[in-house]
Design an enzyme around this catalytic site. Sequence first.
Site, PDB file in Angstrom:
ATOM      1  CD  GLU A  50      -2.543  -0.864   2.181  1.00  0.00           C
ATOM      2  OE1 GLU A  50      -3.846  -1.394   2.544  1.00  0.00           O
ATOM      3  OE2 GLU A  50      -2.479  -0.132   3.236  1.00  0.00           O
ATOM      4  CD  GLU A  61      -3.494   7.821   7.239  1.00  0.00           C
ATOM      5  OE1 GLU A  61      -3.313   7.226   8.159  1.00  0.00           O
ATOM      6  OE2 GLU A  61      -4.077   8.439   5.969  1.00  0.00           O
TER       7      GLU A  61
END
Lengths: 277, 277, 416, 416
Positions: A50, A61
């Site tokens: 990824e 995040e």
Amino acid sequence: MEEPMHNSAITAAFDTGPAFVPYLTAGDPTFEASLEYVQALERGGASVIELGLPFSEPIAEGKTIQNAISRSLEGGMTPVRFFKFLEQLDVTVPLVCMTYYNLIYQYGTHDGPRPFVERAATAGLDGIIVPDLPAEEAGPLHSACQSHGLDLITIVAPTTTTDRLERLVSLCSGYLYVQARLGVTGARSDVSEQTAASLDRLTDIELPVAVGFGISSGEHARTVIESGADGVIVGSALVEIIGEGHRAGDSPDMVAQRLEAKSREITTAITKLQQQP
Amino acid sequence: MEEPMHNSAITAAFDTGPAFVPYLTAGDPTFEASLEYVQALERGGASVIELGLPFSEPIAEGKTIQNAISRSLEGGMTPVRFFKFLEQLDVTVPLVCMTYYNLIYQYGTHDGPRPFVERAATAGLDGIIVPDLPAEEAGPLHSACQSHGLDLITIVAPTTTTDRLERLVSLCSGYLYVQARLGVTGARSDVSEQTAASLDRLTDIELPVAVGFGISSGEHARTVIESGADGVIVGSALVEIIGEGHRAGDSPDMVAQRLEAKSREITTAITKLQQQP
Amino acid sequence: MTGTFGRYGGQYVPEALMPALTELKGAYEQYVLENADGFMDEFHERMRSFGGRPTPLQRADALSDRYDTDVYLKREDLVHGGAHKLTNALGQVLLAKYMGKERIIAETGAGQHGTATAMAAAHLDMPCEIYMGRTDTNRQRPNVFRMRLNDATVTPVDVGRGTLKEAISEAMRDWAQSVETTHYVIGSVVGPHPFPKLVREFQSVISEESRRQIRDRTGSLPTSVVACAGGGSNAMGSFTTFLNDDVALHAVEAGGESLTVDADAGVAPNSATLQTGSEGVLHGARTRVLQDEHGQIMASHSVSAGLDYAGVGPELAHLVDAGRVSAHTVDDETALAGVHRLSQTEGIIPALETAHAVGWLEEATESQLGEQIVLTVSGRGDKDLETVLEESTRRNIPETPDMDVFDPPANGGTDA
Amino acid sequence: MTGTFGRYGGQYVPEALMPALTELKGAYEQYVLENADGFMDEFHERMRSFGGRPTPLQRADALSDRYDTDVYLKREDLVHGGAHKLTNALGQVLLAKYMGKERIIAETGAGQHGTATAMAAAHLDMPCEIYMGRTDTNRQRPNVFRMRLNDATVTPVDVGRGTLKEAISEAMRDWAQSVETTHYVIGSVVGPHPFPKLVREFQSVISEESRRQIRDRTGSLPTSVVACAGGGSNAMGSFTTFLNDDVALHAVEAGGESLTVDADAGVAPNSATLQTGSEGVLHGARTRVLQDEHGQIMASHSVSAGLDYAGVGPELAHLVDAGRVSAHTVDDETALAGVHRLSQTEGIIPALETAHAVGWLEEATESQLGEQIVLTVSGRGDKDLETVLEESTRRNIPETPDMDVFDPPANGGTDA
Ligand SMILES: Cc1ncc(COP(=O)(O)O)c(C=O)c1O
Ligand SMILES: Cc1ncc(COP(=O)(O)O)c(C=O)c1O
């Protein structure tokens, strides 16, 4: 449940046993170093990689990946350069782009996700994950991906209800991304109890199931696979190696070696295992 | 109009021609220096001397006298010491106390102005001026003064209306204090036009009329007498001499000489004059 | 005699000011009492649309639980400017306009009355000068900013300690000179007649509203009304309409650091005029004052600048003497804790002045509290934030929030 | 499709949050739209007694003269806390309570929404955590104090420039983790569906009141309504009830220093999202945003912290596209002059945000002004005093008052 429209290289990568799916932010801390790091992951045994395309507002995040995103943006990463990055990569495993919807939406001269997906396909990308795109808004991107033979990978959260789960699975191809715990990305030192619960209700899914959010060691990874996952996604634990190396001023080679070693720790821990039925 | 109940030494001081009525704050800057200064005023030709008993909130004073009051309070002046001050003074001219009502009211063991007036009489005081006591509130002090043979000197302002004027005059004995201009005490370099106007309406008053507020030189004083006043009250111009000497660290003798000289400037300027009919 | 309340009141001012007081008394009777030219209608309309009246009466749920009674808050903190002070300031500036005056002066301590007057003067297009002690200009910068933004001249007073007492004296000096064209907007129910009545008349809108509101809401009158008192305008405003009712009235003064005085230094470490003061004459009125044995006015103290005054309104002093109003003191620490309590449990940061009334609830007996209390929140605490935190920290008030949030950022960032 | 306004709106959030948005949508429909359990009654009652609603509609005499028209001010600055923000915050905290949530989080930029949320949470006894960019915590100290006094946790965000954009992102991250027990009180008509509708529904009480008030007072509807717009809650609140009337609606954005952007640096020296932004996805919604050619969100700028945001509410963006609302920009200097004008001529010190709407009156054409204008004073300027003086002085805004009053005292004292 709708069958994926194409033969997915990503799905195929799960055929040979439990998969290790590492994440890096592309361009962190520089374009060149980052190319090296991705290759190190492959050497370390990655099944699928990824690659984060950094967005200025990464609402899903934790601090570690936020910092990686800042470094990459400061290093000049853009969607245009991201595709160049993909083209310069010398790896054979399938590649997935993880980014936020606005970058996909803005790419190219007309609105909508199509130009991005088109370019991604020519750049050799295999799949896309968009953390801020729930099923409700995924229609246009899903159909663009289908037209260009890319997998749209959807995320299942601990809070996802049964009816939502069906819808997410129906949109998904490649692998199903199972979020191990509530919250944002970030390495933890334990494995969430939510993980096992999440996996329990996915036993009759045909797609491979990869678990992410917080996996930081071979031991964690093993526990997750033992709980029934087909693969583990490891992000912050790897990104942190890059961040530490960057702060310490270590050479990219040294950092790449550490990334490879960490990858091998995880691969080793899981390849011995057979996934649960 | 009511006749004063006693033979006023103060009124008598106006008999011999235009009167010079200087003001000092008692105890400024020290008890001893201040004694010397008062005597200097007498040598300089004072007809009557006004002595300020300092109050912490002197709402009718300008900066010069406010500063004098601060110096005196810091030097430890109190009403009790003020009376000692009077008793130690070696002067023959009549003495007037100028103070605010609260000090008069608080003096002694029971409320009201009587104890203060009683003590003032024994200390040799001849009159009292209270800038924050208008006719409306002057009753108790007026009757105490009458019982003890003291003059209550009232102040007429430029804003005083005709009916108020009559009332003020009826309370007054000693001399009528005519405020030359609106505002607070303080030396000025001109003579107010309000002065002449004020004096015009006082021509048929039997009491001597003394003008104060802002008179700072022999020349001013002369103009005031020429306008029909029976005397001039000079405060800030003298107090400023003390203040300057204090700031410069000059000896009390030097300051006393300057006070005497300033007094003589004014006495000289006015004694030649005959007051207007 | 007119203008007195029992032993107190009167007009102890220089003769030069007497005609102005007479004129003001006439205007008070004509415009305020008799509503000539619709003065009071205009006043009420402007207080409604400009000032934000009526202010709500709010049930304080947490305080009611805490004291096992019904506590209602009269929300004067919601008045434009953040305190009850505007009601008086606007009333007087408007009156000055009706009287044909051309200029406004006022004194201010904490700056609340000064800002209120500056706002009212800007609103009614009157030039305005505010006297403020030098010490206060420095410790109340935001309020100086506000006055200047409203185009008022702010004149620092360098006399004495440079606080409210000196500012009032200086304003009176200005007035003695400018009285023909200028109106002096005094900031509380103090000063010479007719000011105490005039200010009380404007501020009594507080209790007119709260009396109506509590009846509308509960069908009855409160057991007691509580208000902090500096000069006393908030207290008189909160009490007046209840004077003839069977309602206990509690005025809470600043106990400061201690109720004992240092007469030699001329300092009272409190502002407990009603409790510890004696009869005297200050700033134009006979009333209770903090003074030494000679009659010199003492420097008062309170953590709350708006209560930090050595005098008190003559009518309030009289009502206390007459037993109609009970006077209480609350010290700096209890007041600071009161700020925290109201902020944390009700979501209202009160002015430090108000916090004295809040603090008193802790100290009151059950029968003093009664079944239903109306407490006037005389102002909001925005002006006091720095003081509250500094003073609470210094005294280790347990409710004080820590301010670690201002620490420098931790270096780097990790997932914790 | 539900939750969209023309091209805008939607729910661009992580899957983990979707169930919470669905739950919130249900609560919105049940409690807000259908008044289940008397929710809206309680909301209105609390906004009345705790919040100070209705706020007055005041004729601004000086502005009316200046522009030769009738200018009315909707006085949201009189709401508890000093801005319209409380109405939304209280509504959402109350809703969270009805939904059985146990904790509140919110983001804040200037601190107005944070203080409003902290107040509402204290009032309703809910634990509360406020995310605030590190830069903002340092430049908005008084608002940090206020939040801490109300017992809210204030968590500085050290990411990026440390301003509002980063604080929102961080609050969303918290929510992604705590969503089961926590309600995220978003501060404007932004974010994913149903937030834009929910916030607009609470804030539309502004125009419900002003529409009624102007009719009661003048017998007619205004020619135009003017409101500043950051996220757009003040604008939507001020416009909503007039949407079906023949009334012109003007949203005024921050023009900042200039309308040209520095795309290389990723900085737009303005917050003119409606005027210069382009369609994008930010913080959960598709709307107009300030972004570079790649879709990275740009750092916005305005002298007014509350307008300093790179996005705008999707409904407002849609109304502008549809021609129902006109968007305008007013730059920093014109806004600063607007603060001074309203302060000096009306006695109201407005928030810098509001001052953009005030400044627009200077730039509007006669026909835009029309015969009768309602301008929403979204907040008071107490929070902005230092900024206003610094920035006005730096730019030589002619209306700026001098601050000589802070000079050291002249030595000694003479009669001058
Ligand atoms: C909020 C507040 N409450 C109370 C007071 C005390 O004044 P008074 O006793 O006249 O109401 C002040 C004075 O500034 C104040 O600002
Ligand atoms: C007083 C004031 N007005 C306006 C705004 C802008 O926000 P919105 O556009 O959501 O009303 C803010 C934001 O903090 C504010 O504090």
